[in-house]
Motif scaffolding. Structure first.
Motif, short mmCIF file in Angstrom:
data_model
loop_
_atom_site.label_atom_id
_atom_site.label_comp_id
_atom_site.label_asym_id
_atom_site.label_seq_id
_atom_site.Cartn_x
_atom_site.Cartn_y
_atom_site.Cartn_z
N LEU A 1 -8.35 -1.79 1.52
CA LEU A 1 -7.77 -3.02 1.00
C LEU A 1 -6.27 -2.83 0.93
N THR A 2 -5.51 -3.91 1.04
CA THR A 2 -4.09 -3.85 0.74
C THR A 2 -3.81 -4.82 -0.40
N LEU A 3 -3.05 -4.36 -1.42
CA LEU A 3 -2.73 -5.20 -2.56
C LEU A 3 -1.26 -5.55 -2.55
N ASN A 4 -0.90 -6.68 -3.20
CA ASN A 4 0.50 -7.10 -3.20
C ASN A 4 1.29 -6.52 -4.37
N VAL A 5 0.83 -5.41 -4.93
CA VAL A 5 1.61 -4.74 -5.98
C VAL A 5 1.85 -3.29 -5.57
N GLY A 6 2.96 -2.71 -6.03
CA GLY A 6 3.28 -1.35 -5.63
C GLY A 6 3.94 -0.58 -6.75
N SER A 7 4.71 0.44 -6.39
CA SER A 7 5.26 1.33 -7.42
C SER A 7 6.20 0.58 -8.37
N GLN A 8 6.85 -0.48 -7.87
CA GLN A 8 7.72 -1.24 -8.75
C GLN A 8 6.96 -1.94 -9.86
N GLN A 9 5.68 -2.25 -9.61
CA GLN A 9 4.87 -2.90 -10.63
C GLN A 9 4.08 -1.86 -11.42
N GLY A 10 4.42 -0.58 -11.24
CA GLY A 10 3.78 0.46 -12.04
C GLY A 10 2.47 0.96 -11.49
N ILE A 11 2.20 0.69 -10.21
CA ILE A 11 0.95 1.16 -9.62
C ILE A 11 1.16 2.59 -9.12
N THR A 12 0.20 3.47 -9.37
CA THR A 12 0.26 4.83 -8.85
C THR A 12 -1.06 5.18 -8.18
N HIS A 13 -1.07 6.33 -7.56
CA HIS A 13 -2.25 6.88 -6.89
C HIS A 13 -3.43 6.95 -7.88
N ASP A 14 -4.66 6.72 -7.38
CA ASP A 14 -5.88 6.91 -8.17
C ASP A 14 -6.08 5.92 -9.31
N MET A 15 -5.57 4.72 -9.19
CA MET A 15 -5.90 3.72 -10.22
C MET A 15 -7.15 2.95 -9.78
N ALA A 16 -7.90 2.46 -10.76
CA ALA A 16 -9.13 1.74 -10.45
C ALA A 16 -8.83 0.28 -10.14
N ILE A 17 -9.62 -0.33 -9.25
CA ILE A 17 -9.48 -1.76 -8.95
C ILE A 17 -10.81 -2.44 -9.24
N ILE A 18 -10.79 -3.50 -10.05
CA ILE A 18 -12.02 -4.26 -10.30
C ILE A 18 -11.68 -5.73 -10.15
N ASN A 19 -12.70 -6.59 -10.04
CA ASN A 19 -12.46 -8.01 -10.23
C ASN A 19 -13.46 -8.54 -11.23
N SER A 20 -13.52 -9.82 -11.40
CA SER A 20 -14.37 -10.33 -12.48
C SER A 20 -15.86 -10.08 -12.20
N GLU A 21 -16.22 -9.77 -10.95
CA GLU A 21 -17.62 -9.54 -10.62
C GLU A 21 -18.04 -8.08 -10.77
N GLY A 22 -17.10 -7.14 -10.55
CA GLY A 22 -17.47 -5.73 -10.62
C GLY A 22 -16.42 -4.85 -10.00
N ILE A 23 -16.82 -3.60 -9.65
CA ILE A 23 -15.84 -2.66 -9.12
C ILE A 23 -15.47 -3.02 -7.68
N VAL A 24 -14.24 -2.71 -7.29
CA VAL A 24 -13.74 -3.04 -5.96
C VAL A 24 -13.28 -1.80 -5.20
N GLY A 25 -12.47 -0.94 -5.82
CA GLY A 25 -11.98 0.21 -5.09
C GLY A 25 -11.06 1.09 -5.90
N VAL A 26 -10.36 2.01 -5.18
CA VAL A 26 -9.46 2.96 -5.82
C VAL A 26 -8.15 3.00 -5.03
N VAL A 27 -7.01 2.93 -5.72
CA VAL A 27 -5.71 2.94 -5.04
C VAL A 27 -5.48 4.28 -4.36
N LYS A 28 -5.00 4.25 -3.12
CA LYS A 28 -4.75 5.50 -2.40
C LYS A 28 -3.26 5.76 -2.21
N ASP A 29 -2.57 4.86 -1.50
CA ASP A 29 -1.14 5.04 -1.27
C ASP A 29 -0.37 3.87 -1.83
N VAL A 30 0.84 4.11 -2.33
CA VAL A 30 1.67 3.01 -2.80
C VAL A 30 3.02 3.03 -2.10
#
Lengths: 174, 283
Positions: free
Chosen positions: B124-153
């Motif tokens: 997946l690619t997300l529209n947030v990055g290190s400037q928004q405080g995202i780092t390696h190994d953060m969890a990603i979920i949505n309102s339905e359930g788990i989605v993935g894990v951040v790899k590179d920012v």
């Protein structure tokens, strides 16, 4: 000559965009995946220098890799395909060699010639791509099915595209 | 020397092929190293901005469904507030500065601008990055359930492993009694299913049981919805069940997601590492 160069650059850009913007979103399950961007390598002129073919294929692969998050995999598949292309061209060469004016399309070379040429090269490309992606022989037959299914899918796509974009020419040889 | 040069010139085609092939192998092997920083991935400027434009268009077309999902989520949040409104007033004011209660997870909202479901390793690619405080190994979920894990920012984008990736493992448990096992995406799973191996035989599992994330995963908070048990079987010779589950997240329709930061992750990881190295020293 210049217009030929321009045409190929345009084809490169259009095919990469078509692949990553439109075809990437076509979803027919895991066994039929389309990679029509390889048409660029198929349609390179007969007299393209062999080393140039390799470099172009490598760059094409890297461009697609960038959008698919598969660093190096498409590049490797395209490179292998370009390498095999020169041998396949020699194998299928007419007795007097390729004419300057000929292009490797259905319109110039006929359905039979183009089908065998394209099928072999697409198969090579998909074979390398899917096995590198899986990176294991545990799923050998499942991956093989994906290779075969996707080869058919890509070939039909390319075959139809030929009829859409290239008009039947008069100096057809077959 | 001259013979060497002659050899190089004569075989330049094959040498070029081998050289480029080696470049590919280096690129691929770098990619397999999960910690590496990558230049040629979709969080670079060209690819990410292209995807962003498409995602904006598509988002507009999917507004109706997105609204429905948000309304549903609002309703469930409202239910929580109403059912314990009295305590929550106290808790909400205490959470931030108290020394007894500390906020463990920080939620960021983000948008998915690139997603795939039909490959063996999906990203997946997300529209947030290190400037928004995202780092390696953060969890990603949505309102339905788990989605993935951040790899590179990168600065403004991040690229993440989807749960539909062969290398992702998340520890999940049965909601009813807490028996747990690792969730993975096996070769025979499609975009709506996944596999939990090593579920204990005495876990009294039934088809239809709810699966949620376990506290053992230092990435995901406990109790995030994962899916429902579809079937389970014991392979001959195994002392465990292999469980097939239906994922609750519809991976073909991911748009808005939450990226979750575990504030104590570093502390927990370094502590665990410390005691593990101590153990080795003792031996």
């Amino acid at each position: 000559m210049i217009s030929n160069l321009f045409k190929n650059i345009l084809r490169f850009v259009v095919l990469v965009l078509l692949q990553v913007l439109i075809v990437k979103n076509i979803n027919l399950g895991r066994y039929f995946i389309f990679f029509p961007y390889v048409l660029f390598i198929l349609l390179l002129p007969f007299n393209t220098p062999k080393p140039l073919t390799l470099v172009l294929a490598f760059v094409l692969g890297l461009c697609v890799d960038m959008f698919y998050d598969t660093q190096g995999m498409h590049a490797m598949a395209c490179l292998t395909m370009a390498f095999v292309r020169s041998s396949v061209l020699e194998l299928f060469a007419p007795r007097e060699g390729y004419d300057e004016q000929l292009k490797p399309t259905i319109a110039y070379m006929g359905v039979g010639w183009f089908s065998s040429y394209a099928l072999i090269l697409i198969l090579v490309h998909h074979f390398v791509l899917f096995y590198i992606e899986a990176f294991t022989f545990h799923e050998f037959f499942r991956t093989l099915l994906r290779v075969l299914g996707s080869t058919l899918a890509t070939f039909s796509f390319i075959y139809l595209m030929q009829f859409l974009f290239y008009r039947q020419s008069n100096n057809r040889i077959s | 020397m001259r013979t060497l040069l002659n050899f190089l010139i004569r075989n330049n085609y094959y040498l070029l092929f081998i050289f480029l092939q080696i470049m590919c192998i280096i690129l691929i092997s770098k990619n397999r190293n999960l910690q590496s920083t990558r230049i040629l991935n979709s969080s670079n400027a060209v690819a990410a901005n292209t995807f962003k434009t498409i995602a904006n268009t598509r988002e507009y077309l999917a507004l109706r469904e997105e609204n429905q999902m948000l309304a549903k989520e609002n309703a469930s949040l409202l239910n929580i507030i109403r059912s314990r409104s009295y305590e929550l007033i106290h808790v909400a004011s205490l959470v931030q500065n108290d020394t007894l209660y500390k906020q463990k997870y920080i939620f960021n909202s983000a948008k998915v601008i690139n997603n795939s479901t039909n490959l063996r390793s999906n990203y997946l690619t997300l529209n947030v990055g290190s400037q928004q405080g995202i780092t390696h190994d953060m969890a990603i979920i949505n309102s339905e359930g788990i989605v993935g894990v951040v790899k590179d920012v990168s600065k403004n984008f991040s690229s993440a492993l989807s749960i539909l990736h062969k290398d992702v493992k998340v520890t999940c448990m049965l909601k009813k009694n807490g028996f747990y096992g690792p969730l993975s995406w096996e070769k025979d799973d499609d975009y709506s299913s996944a596999t939990i191996s090593d579920m204990p035989m005495h876990s009294r599992i039934k088809a239809g049981d709810t699966i949620v994330t376990s506290a053992l995963s230092s990435i995901f908070p406990e109790g995030i919805m994962v899916g429902y048990v579809k079937s389970f079987e014991r392979k001959s010779g195994d002392a465990f069940y292999t469980v097939k589950i239906n994922l609750s997240t519809n991976f073909k329709k991911i748009n808005h997601v939450y990226v979750i930061k575990n504030v104590f992750k570093n502390e927990q990881d370094s502590l665990e590492l410390k005691s593990q190295t101590h153990d080795k020293d003792d031996k």
